[in-house]
Design a protein around this motif. Structure first.
Motif, PDB file in Angstrom:
ATOM      1  N   ASP A 161       9.048   9.914   9.994  1.00 44.89           N
ATOM      2  CA  ASP A 161       8.321   9.614  11.226  1.00 44.89           C
ATOM      3  C   ASP A 161       9.213   8.789  12.132  1.00 44.89           C
ATOM      4  OD1 ASP A 161       7.811   6.624  10.957  1.00 44.89           O
ATOM      5  OD2 ASP A 161       6.817   7.315   9.139  1.00 44.89           O
ATOM      6  N   ASN A 162       8.826   8.698  13.394  1.00 49.72           N
ATOM      7  CA  ASN A 162       9.542   7.832  14.327  1.00 49.72           C
ATOM      8  C   ASN A 162       8.636   6.671  14.732  1.00 49.72           C
ATOM      9  OD1 ASN A 162       7.797   9.234  15.966  1.00 49.72           O
ATOM     10  ND2 ASN A 162       9.339   9.932  17.416  1.00 49.72           N
ATOM     11  N   GLY A 163       7.961   6.121  13.731  1.00 52.77           N
ATOM     12  CA  GLY A 163       7.000   5.050  13.947  1.00 52.77           C
ATOM     13  C   GLY A 163       7.596   3.665  13.921  1.00 52.77           C
ATOM     14  N   CYS A 164       6.798   2.710  13.474  1.00 54.80           N
ATOM     15  CA  CYS A 164       7.164   1.295  13.562  1.00 54.80           C
ATOM     16  C   CYS A 164       8.231   0.876  12.558  1.00 54.80           C
ATOM     17  CB  CYS A 164       5.921   0.426  13.384  1.00 54.80           C
ATOM     18  SG  CYS A 164       5.100   0.599  11.787  1.00 54.80           S
ATOM     19  N   GLY A 165       8.472   1.687  11.534  1.00 51.06           N
ATOM     20  CA  GLY A 165       9.475   1.325  10.534  1.00 51.06           C
ATOM     21  C   GLY A 165       8.956   0.270   9.565  1.00 51.06           C
ATOM     22  N   ILE A 166       9.785  -0.041   8.567  1.00 52.22           N
ATOM     23  CA  ILE A 166       9.406  -0.976   7.503  1.00 52.22           C
ATOM     24  C   ILE A 166      10.463  -2.072   7.439  1.00 52.22           C
ATOM     25  CG2 ILE A 166       8.965  -1.212   5.014  1.00 52.22           C
ATOM     26  CD1 ILE A 166       8.436   1.935   5.128  1.00 52.22           C
ATOM     27  N   ASP A 167      10.023  -3.304   7.394  1.00 52.46           N
ATOM     28  CA  ASP A 167      10.929  -4.445   7.288  1.00 52.46           C
ATOM     29  C   ASP A 167      11.783  -4.302   6.029  1.00 52.46           C
ATOM     30  OD1 ASP A 167      11.746  -7.252   6.454  1.00 52.46           O
ATOM     31  OD2 ASP A 167      10.842  -7.650   8.416  1.00 52.46           O
ATOM     32  N   SER A 168      13.089  -4.528   6.142  1.00 55.94           N
ATOM     33  CA  SER A 168      13.997  -4.358   4.995  1.00 55.94           C
ATOM     34  C   SER A 168      13.604  -5.237   3.814  1.00 55.94           C
ATOM     35  CB  SER A 168      15.440  -4.636   5.419  1.00 55.94           C
ATOM     36  OG  SER A 168      15.563  -5.965   5.879  1.00 55.94           O
ATOM     37  N   GLU A 169      12.985  -6.380   4.067  1.00 57.00           N
ATOM     38  CA  GLU A 169      12.538  -7.255   2.976  1.00 57.00           C
ATOM     39  C   GLU A 169      11.384  -6.633   2.199  1.00 57.00           C
ATOM     40  OE1 GLU A 169      11.863 -11.353   4.004  1.00 57.00           O
ATOM     41  OE2 GLU A 169      13.549 -11.340   5.405  1.00 57.00           O
ATOM     42  N   ASP A 170      10.631  -5.737   2.826  1.00 61.02           N
ATOM     43  CA  ASP A 170       9.486  -5.095   2.174  1.00 61.02           C
ATOM     44  C   ASP A 170       9.889  -3.890   1.331  1.00 61.02           C
ATOM     45  OD1 ASP A 170       7.794  -6.920   3.342  1.00 61.02           O
ATOM     46  OD2 ASP A 170       7.102  -5.566   4.919  1.00 61.02           O
ATOM     47  N   LEU A 171      11.038  -3.285   1.633  1.00 56.16           N
ATOM     48  CA  LEU A 171      11.427  -2.027   0.971  1.00 56.16           C
ATOM     49  C   LEU A 171      11.439  -2.108  -0.560  1.00 56.16           C
ATOM     50  CD1 LEU A 171      14.152  -0.637   3.398  1.00 56.16           C
ATOM     51  CD2 LEU A 171      11.831   0.207   3.068  1.00 56.16           C
ATOM     52  N   PRO A 172      11.999  -3.168  -1.188  1.00 53.06           N
ATOM     53  CA  PRO A 172      12.037  -3.189  -2.658  1.00 53.06           C
ATOM     54  C   PRO A 172      10.652  -3.218  -3.319  1.00 53.06           C
ATOM     55  CG  PRO A 172      13.560  -4.819  -1.743  1.00 53.06           C
ATOM     56  CD  PRO A 172      12.730  -4.298  -0.608  1.00 53.06           C
ATOM     57  N   ARG A 173       9.639  -3.694  -2.618  1.00 51.70           N
ATOM     58  CA  ARG A 173       8.302  -3.829  -3.207  1.00 51.70           C
ATOM     59  C   ARG A 173       7.326  -2.765  -2.725  1.00 51.70           C
ATOM     60  NH1 ARG A 173       5.640  -9.197  -2.675  1.00 51.70           N
ATOM     61  NH2 ARG A 173       4.411  -8.283  -4.335  1.00 51.70           N
ATOM     62  N   HIS A 209       6.146  13.850 -12.875  1.00 47.03           N
ATOM     63  CA  HIS A 209       6.869  15.107 -12.658  1.00 47.03           C
ATOM     64  C   HIS A 209       8.357  14.970 -12.997  1.00 47.03           C
ATOM     65  CE1 HIS A 209       3.318  16.370 -10.301  1.00 47.03           C
ATOM     66  NE2 HIS A 209       3.768  17.598 -10.477  1.00 47.03           N
ATOM     67  N   GLY A 210       8.766  13.805 -13.498  1.00 40.29           N
ATOM     68  CA  GLY A 210      10.178  13.586 -13.828  1.00 40.29           C
ATOM     69  C   GLY A 210      11.026  13.299 -12.609  1.00 40.29           C
ATOM     70  N   SER A 211      10.411  12.850 -11.532  1.00 33.01           N
ATOM     71  CA  SER A 211      11.109  12.573 -10.290  1.00 33.01           C
ATOM     72  C   SER A 211      10.831  11.138  -9.865  1.00 33.01           C
ATOM     73  CB  SER A 211      10.630  13.552  -9.201  1.00 33.01           C
ATOM     74  OG  SER A 211      11.380  13.389  -8.021  1.00 33.01           O
ATOM     75  N   ASP A 212      11.363  10.763  -8.733  1.00 25.69           N
ATOM     76  CA  ASP A 212      11.074   9.462  -8.136  1.00 25.69           C
ATOM     77  C   ASP A 212      11.123   9.649  -6.632  1.00 25.69           C
ATOM     78  OD1 ASP A 212      10.376   6.814  -7.936  1.00 25.69           O
ATOM     79  OD2 ASP A 212      12.194   6.034  -8.868  1.00 25.69           O
ATOM     80  N   ILE A 213      10.886   8.585  -5.901  1.00 33.16           N
ATOM     81  CA  ILE A 213      10.867   8.654  -4.440  1.00 33.16           C
ATOM     82  C   ILE A 213      11.726   7.529  -3.893  1.00 33.16           C
ATOM     83  CG2 ILE A 213       8.738   7.292  -4.332  1.00 33.16           C
ATOM     84  CD1 ILE A 213       7.993   9.131  -1.870  1.00 33.16           C
ATOM     85  N   SER A 214      12.386   7.808  -2.793  1.00 36.29           N
ATOM     86  CA  SER A 214      13.167   6.767  -2.119  1.00 36.29           C
ATOM     87  C   SER A 214      12.742   6.720  -0.661  1.00 36.29           C
ATOM     88  CB  SER A 214      14.661   7.048  -2.237  1.00 36.29           C
ATOM     89  OG  SER A 214      14.978   8.264  -1.587  1.00 36.29           O
ATOM     90  N   VAL A 215      13.075   5.607  -0.023  1.00 44.19           N
ATOM     91  CA  VAL A 215      12.722   5.443   1.384  1.00 44.19           C
ATOM     92  C   VAL A 215      13.883   4.794   2.127  1.00 44.19           C
ATOM     93  CG1 VAL A 215      11.562   3.235   0.936  1.00 44.19           C
ATOM     94  CG2 VAL A 215      11.000   4.522   3.014  1.00 44.19           C
ATOM     95  N   THR A 216      14.108   5.279   3.326  1.00 40.34           N
ATOM     96  CA  THR A 216      15.017   4.610   4.251  1.00 40.34           C
ATOM     97  C   THR A 216      14.206   4.340   5.504  1.00 40.34           C
ATOM     98  OG1 THR A 216      15.788   6.752   5.064  1.00 40.34           O
ATOM     99  CG2 THR A 216      17.151   5.664   3.402  1.00 40.34           C
ATOM    100  N   SER A 217      14.464   3.196   6.135  1.00 33.12           N
ATOM    101  CA  SER A 217      13.658   2.839   7.289  1.00 33.12           C
ATOM    102  C   SER A 217      14.410   1.878   8.195  1.00 33.12           C
ATOM    103  CB  SER A 217      12.348   2.191   6.827  1.00 33.12           C
ATOM    104  OG  SER A 217      11.498   1.985   7.928  1.00 33.12           O
ATOM    105  N   THR A 218      14.128   1.991   9.470  1.00 32.67           N
ATOM    106  CA  THR A 218      14.663   1.076  10.473  1.00 32.67           C
ATOM    107  C   THR A 218      13.498   0.626  11.345  1.00 32.67           C
ATOM    108  OG1 THR A 218      16.747   2.312  10.489  1.00 32.67           O
ATOM    109  CG2 THR A 218      16.351   0.810  12.340  1.00 32.67           C
ATOM    110  N   LEU A 219      13.356  -0.689  11.498  1.00 35.50           N
ATOM    111  CA  LEU A 219      12.271  -1.213  12.321  1.00 35.50           C
ATOM    112  C   LEU A 219      12.316  -0.618  13.721  1.00 35.50           C
ATOM    113  CD1 LEU A 219      12.008  -5.001  11.382  1.00 35.50           C
ATOM    114  CD2 LEU A 219      10.321  -3.203  10.994  1.00 35.50           C
ATOM    115  N   ALA A 220      11.150  -0.254  14.211  1.00 32.28           N
ATOM    116  CA  ALA A 220      10.946   0.311  15.546  1.00 32.28           C
ATOM    117  C   ALA A 220      11.555   1.707  15.722  1.00 32.28           C
ATOM    118  CB  ALA A 220      11.478  -0.625  16.634  1.00 32.28           C
TER     119      ALA A 220
END
Length: 172
Positions: A104-116, A149-160
């Motif tokens: 998405d091109n939304g608000c993004g996620i604070d980098s401090e929040d990504l690990p949790r 399912h033997g998989s995992d998920i990752s996320v990349t994000s930039t605020l704004a």
């Protein structure tokens, strides 16, 4: 909804979870989920798209649980994207796997929040309060289903600028 999600997560964490895996035409499944969420997206003036719309792309998965993963991810993306924004689902073959991404091109996620982000009950700084808010369980459910399912998920994000959630499933 919170109670249902708590029960769902508890069930997924149990030892008795079985997957009913079968070949799934993921473009068709993704299109169904987009159709189900279209009114919500239209109300928020967010466009939805899927590329490619190739019915030959198939993965081995539990269709009900994969639908839950896509619904949670797309619903979150719509909720965190401002009017005029977009949510894009992309399917990319990667060897024996298919990479599925929800961006998405939304608000993004604070980098401090990504690990949790995938912890049960964790609510990030960008959490929406009020009736359209969340319980902090959706992404924990997504991760647990993908782990089954033997998989995992990752996320990349930039605020704004937005976020991109990615996972792999075995191709058929």
């Amino acid at each position: 909804v919170l109670v249902e999600q708590l029960f769902e997560l508890a069930h997924l964490d149990g030892d008795d979870v079985t997957l009913e895996t079968e070949p799934v035409a993921v473009a068709e499944l993704a299109q169904d989920v987009l159709q189900k969420l279209k009114l919500y997206a239209d109300d928020r003036q967010v466009s939805l798209s899927l590329e490619p719309k190739d019915p030959a792309l198939r993965v081995m998965a539990d269709i009900e649980k994969l639908e839950r993963v896509l619904t949670n991810l797309i619903d979150n993306a719509i909720r965190h994207t401002r009017a005029g924004g977009a949510v894009q689902i992309t399917l990319t073959p990667r060897g024996d796997n298919l990479e599925m991404s929800v961006a998405d091109n939304g608000c993004g996620i604070d980098s401090e929040d990504l690990p949790r982000l995938f912890e049960a009950h964790f609510r990030g700084r960008n959490s929406i309060k009020g009736p359209t808010g969340n319980s902090g369980l959706g992404l924990a459910i997504v991760r647990r289903i993908l782990q089954l399912h033997g998989s995992d998920i990752s996320v990349t994000s930039t605020l704004a600028e937005g976020s991109r959630f990615v996972f792999l499933l075995p191709r058929v």
